[in-house]
Design an enzyme around this catalytic site. Sequence first.
Site, PDB file in Angstrom:
ATOM      1  CG  ASP A  16      -1.981  -1.071   1.167  1.00  0.00           C
ATOM      2  OD1 ASP A  16      -2.411  -1.413   0.055  1.00  0.00           O
ATOM      3  OD2 ASP A  16      -2.364  -1.570   2.241  1.00  0.00           O
TER       4      ASP A  16
ATOM      5  CG  ASP B 122      -6.648  -1.523  -1.494  1.00  0.00           C
ATOM      6  OD1 ASP B 122      -6.928  -2.731  -1.591  1.00  0.00           O
ATOM      7  OD2 ASP B 122      -5.694  -1.096  -0.829  1.00  0.00           O
TER       8      ASP B 122
END
Length: 198
Positions: free
Chosen positions: A137, A153
């Site tokens: 991330d 995401d």
Amino acid sequence: MQKVATAPLREQVQPEAHPVRALRPVYFYLIVSIVFFSDQLSKHWVQTHLIPEGPSRPIFGSAFLLTLTHNTGGAWGLLPRGNPLFIVFAIVAAITLLYAYHRMLHVDLLVGTSFALALGGALGNLTDRLSLGYVVDFFDVRIIQWPIFNIADSAITLGITLLIIHFFVSLWNEKAHPHTPPAVEPAEAPCSEPMQTE
């Protein structure tokens, strides 16, 4: 002398229903591929240029930054050691999306696009979990309390949002234009024709 001949009833053959897709498979898998490769390439770039849990790189001042993190769980720190569980969940989600797209009798453009976005995102994060043991991330939004995320995401979130929009639009159209079932025609009665015999 007269004989009455009864004509046989005509067989009514129901045509086989075929899926109707506003988003053709070639475009469906194109969207999946774009999401997947964009996600993987961006993660590769971030891991090359940033240090995990190290200094952030500002994009828009202090509101939006790039911060590299390795997430073995879910969003907001959910199940921090739950990588195997999320692997199973991602596999089930991917299979379900593929099955739904290919088996639903009608898939309109909005639904097909949402399936493709969600599938590409699910495959992107699944690849991370299988190859690295965690999800990479890096998008860090500081103006709101939001977990650090990635392109996969974002695609999943957008796909779910499109499905919700489709649901409410369909509900609104159903209320505004209620469906009137077509009138059922009576079955054709067998015809009897007198036959003259000499």
